[in-house]
Design a protein around this motif. Structure first.
Motif, PDB file in Angstrom:
ATOM      1  N   PRO A   1      52.748  67.409  35.755  1.00 50.89           N
ATOM      2  CA  PRO A   1      53.544  67.320  37.047  1.00 50.89           C
ATOM      3  C   PRO A   1      53.707  66.011  37.500  1.00 50.89           C
ATOM      4  N   LEU A   2      54.920  65.680  38.049  1.00 48.28           N
ATOM      5  CA  LEU A   2      55.266  64.218  38.618  1.00 48.28           C
ATOM      6  C   LEU A   2      55.196  64.630  40.254  1.00 48.28           C
ATOM      7  N   TRP A   3      55.927  65.461  40.500  1.00 48.82           N
ATOM      8  CA  TRP A   3      55.867  65.756  42.110  1.00 48.82           C
ATOM      9  C   TRP A   3      56.324  67.147  42.365  1.00 48.82           C
ATOM     10  N   SER A   4      56.406  67.872  43.628  1.00 48.03           N
ATOM     11  CA  SER A   4      56.837  68.917  43.869  1.00 48.03           C
ATOM     12  C   SER A   4      57.240  68.942  45.493  1.00 48.03           C
ATOM     13  N   CYS A   5      58.224  70.121  45.896  1.00 45.72           N
ATOM     14  CA  CYS A   5      58.572  69.867  47.276  1.00 45.72           C
ATOM     15  C   CYS A   5      58.685  71.329  47.663  1.00 45.72           C
ATOM     16  N   PRO A   6      58.257  71.735  48.543  1.00 42.77           N
ATOM     17  CA  PRO A   6      58.360  73.193  49.076  1.00 42.77           C
ATOM     18  C   PRO A   6      59.785  73.594  49.436  1.00 42.77           C
ATOM     19  N   GLY A   7      60.306  74.611  48.816  1.00 46.27           N
ATOM     20  CA  GLY A   7      61.721  75.096  48.824  1.00 46.27           C
ATOM     21  C   GLY A   7      62.352  75.970  48.312  1.00 46.27           C
TER      22      GLY A   7
END
Length: 452
Positions: free
Chosen positions: A282-288
């Motif tokens: 994983p590099l990044w994640s954003c709730p949405g």
């Protein structure tokens, strides 16, 4: 148009959902969760061979969303209206079985995934690109289809679109409670098959594979335990496999060079997520977005865009610099169709048949227009025009402009359409259903009147 409250609510809901699942599993009730065993690869051993990298020809449509995985054609132009306009039907051919696979155009072939429900068979069928004559049919598997109660009424057993490189065709099918990946040569001979993980069906399996360097990458989000997996294109060996949440969602993965690096992007599970396509880390994640999404993500130089529609509804823009920071969002439902980016604008045609144009940087709505009908297929862009086909097989052509909705043409070909059109080398390839003597799927090739 920021939605910090929405982000907090989504984060809280996602945590609560995970806790409930864990409690249900520990108590012996609720959905059976069986996470796959992860397979890791070191960066030094990852898919780094430039020799193996596949560069699609400008005149081909090598998989889902085209040569750049964006839904934007490289073709300078394509017909807009037929038969009384600038286009004509070059050829047509019956398609055996049923499926939502879009046409994949590689070299002198047009290839579709399809399924024969009566005999529970899944496979590929290939047509001559010039004449439309069927070149071959390859049955890859028989038996083990999910029960009807585990399939959406609109779904098929061949939803995904075939991906190709310069030697092979790739597809994933759901059967026997698992996802199996296949590679076939351009003569229809099976080269390898690989079960990549278990799958508990809620509505069926939808994602299409994507080629990245020496691998082909599959997504398999499901309520039994989701995963992403990269397979060696030549051998089918699993290079890496990473767990995802135990949630039924349906989006295809896509690889974008954005934010200064290659990123594997996927939405669903109440997240917009980015991974290293070479390792799966994983590099990044954003709730949405939402628990369930269907559309494939799109991007520009600095932002990535995603949309979801069940049970929440949201269109969201996220910074691609690794921060995972939401830039803007709105509460528009764009569930099944994917979106497209053209210039500085983000366009969508949603499930209810409403077209939208937003400023990609700010989310400001520039216009919206009701087209009519329900939409499952995704819009495709060619030469500054957007082609969008609804479930009734009405194809709308309109300008990709922020000024206002400007329709160019409205065509009808067939009685229903759930597969996204493919546009390459000045021709449009359409998979539609016709109901004159019982439903029969057809593949059409539409070219310019001067196209001989």
């Amino acid at each position: 148009m920021r939605s910090g409250v929405r982000n907090g609510r989504t984060r809280t809901a996602a945590i609560a959902c995970l806790l409930l699942i864990a409690a249900a599993v520990s108590a012996g009730c609720g959905p059976k969760v069986t996470p796959v065993a992860e397979v890791s690869v070191s960066p030094d051993a990852a898919v780094e061979s430039a020799v193996a990298e596949f560069v699609p020809a400008d005149g081909d449509w090598p998989g889902w969303r085209g040569p750049d995985s964006t839904g934007v054609a490289r073709s300078a132009a394509a017909p807009t209206e037929w038969p009384n306009g600038d286009g004509r039907i070059v050829w047509s051919a019956p398609v055996p079985g049923r499926g939502h696979s879009s046409p994949t155009v590689c070299g002198d072939l047009v290839v579709l995934a399809t399924a024969w429900e009566e005999t529970q068979q899944q496979g590929l069928v290939a047509y001559d690109r010039a004449t439309g004559s069927q070149r071959w049919e390859s049955i890859l598997h028989a038996g083990g289809f999910p029960a009807n109660r585990d399939m959406h009424p609109k779904s098929t057993h061949a939803n995904g679109t075939v991906a190709c490189d310069d030697q092979r065709l790739f597809i994933g099918f759901l059967h026997d409670d698992a996802i199996t990946a296949y590679a076939v040569d351009f003569e229809g001979n099976k080269l390898w098959e690989r079960e990549i993980g278990p799958f508990r069906s809620k509505f069926g399996y939808a994602p299409s594979p994507v080629v990245y360097k020496s691998t082909v990458i599959f997504a398999a989000d499901n309520m039994g335990g989701g995963y992403l997996a990269a397979l060696d294109r030549a051998t089918g060996e699993i290079v890496w496999r990473k767990q995802r949440p135990a949630v039924s969602t349906y989006s295809s993965p896509v690889v974008a060079n954005v934010g200064g690096r290659d990123q594997l992007l996927i939405s669903g599970c109440d997240l917009v997520s980015s991974f290293d396509p070479a390792t799966g880390e994983p590099l990044w994640s954003c709730p949405g977005t939402a628990e369930a999404t269907c559309g494939t993500m799109v991007w520009n130089d600095s932002l990535v865009f995603a949309a979801g529609g069940y049970p929440d509804r949201q269109v969201i823009a996220v910074a691609a610099d690794g921060s995972g920071q939401e830039v803007w969002s709105n509460n528009t439902k764009v569930y099944e169709p994917s979106m497209v980016v053209v210039g500085d604008q983000l366009y969508a045609v949603n499930d209810e048949g409403v077209a939208f144009c937003w400023d990609a940087a700010t989310g400001e709505r520039r216009w919206q227009q009701r087209l009519g009908g329900s939409f499952s297929a995704s819009p495709v862009v060619c030469n500054g025009l957007i082609y969008a086909i609804n479930d009734r097989a009405e194809l709308f052509v309109f300008h990709a402009t922020p000024e206002q909705y400007e329709q160019v043409a409205h065509n009808q070909l067939g009685d229903d359409a759930f597969a996204t059109p493919s546009i390459c080398d000045g021709r449009i390839y359409l998979r539609v259903g016709e109901n004159s003597k019982g439903r029969q799927e057809m593949l059409y090739c539409i070219g310019a009147k001067t196209d001989e």
